[in-house]
Design a protein around this motif. Structure first.
Motif, PDB file in Angstrom:
ATOM      1  N   ARG A  87      -3.205   2.313 -15.753  1.00 38.93           N
ATOM      2  CA  ARG A  87      -4.273   1.394 -15.373  1.00 38.93           C
ATOM      3  C   ARG A  87      -4.438   1.304 -13.859  1.00 38.93           C
ATOM      4  N   ASP A  88      -3.605   1.984 -13.118  1.00 32.32           N
ATOM      5  CA  ASP A  88      -3.653   2.032 -11.653  1.00 32.32           C
ATOM      6  C   ASP A  88      -3.449   0.680 -10.986  1.00 32.32           C
ATOM      7  N   GLU A  89      -2.868  -0.271 -11.692  1.00 30.47           N
ATOM      8  CA  GLU A  89      -2.684  -1.599 -11.097  1.00 30.47           C
ATOM      9  C   GLU A  89      -1.711  -1.565  -9.930  1.00 30.47           C
ATOM     10  N   ALA A  90      -0.586  -0.855 -10.083  1.00 31.41           N
ATOM     11  CA  ALA A  90       0.392  -0.787  -8.999  1.00 31.41           C
ATOM     12  C   ALA A  90      -0.205  -0.088  -7.785  1.00 31.41           C
ATOM     13  N   SER A  91      -0.911   0.992  -8.015  1.00 30.99           N
ATOM     14  CA  SER A  91      -1.540   1.714  -6.901  1.00 30.99           C
ATOM     15  C   SER A  91      -2.555   0.843  -6.188  1.00 30.99           C
ATOM     16  N   PHE A  92      -3.324   0.087  -6.935  1.00 31.00           N
ATOM     17  CA  PHE A  92      -4.305  -0.813  -6.326  1.00 31.00           C
ATOM     18  C   PHE A  92      -3.610  -1.833  -5.429  1.00 31.00           C
ATOM     19  N   LEU A  93      -2.506  -2.421  -5.905  1.00 29.83           N
ATOM     20  CA  LEU A  93      -1.779  -3.419  -5.122  1.00 29.83           C
ATOM     21  C   LEU A  93      -1.230  -2.814  -3.831  1.00 29.83           C
ATOM     22  N   ILE A  94      -0.706  -1.604  -3.919  1.00 27.64           N
ATOM     23  CA  ILE A  94      -0.162  -0.931  -2.744  1.00 27.64           C
ATOM     24  C   ILE A  94      -1.264  -0.644  -1.731  1.00 27.64           C
ATOM     25  N   LEU A  95      -2.369  -0.094  -2.200  1.00 30.55           N
ATOM     26  CA  LEU A  95      -3.474   0.214  -1.286  1.00 30.55           C
ATOM     27  C   LEU A  95      -4.061  -1.042  -0.666  1.00 30.55           C
TER      28      LEU A  95
END
Length: 85
Positions: free
Chosen positions: A57-65
């Protein structure tokens, strides 16, 4: 890089190594990085190096970015360009 910052990065890396990272834990660690180390832009390459396709779901990547983008633009772009081809 600050030792405490390195510990948070290591904890974040550990949580992102699983197939479905726990978004709440990732959010807490990214928030800790952002809150405590926003004035230490050296963490940006390490943090962006944690981006992964494992989170469907790309949630972790979104938070990092999002945390990286909250830095001053010149800091974010400079650090980003150091690690991207």
């Amino acid at each position: 890089m600050n030792g405490t910052c390195g510990s948070v990065i290591d904890a974040l890396k550990k949580h992102l190594e699983v197939d479905h990272p726990d978004t709440l834990t990732v959010d807490q660690l990214v928030t800790e990085l952002h809150r405590n180390f926003i004035t230490v832009p050296e963490f940006v390459p390490d943090m962006l190096g944690l981006l992964s396709d494992k989170d469907e779901r790309d949630e972790a990547s979104f938070l990092i970015l999002k945390a990286a983008e909250d830095l001053d633009n010149h800091v974010y772009i400079k650090k980003d360009s150091e690690i991207l081809p």
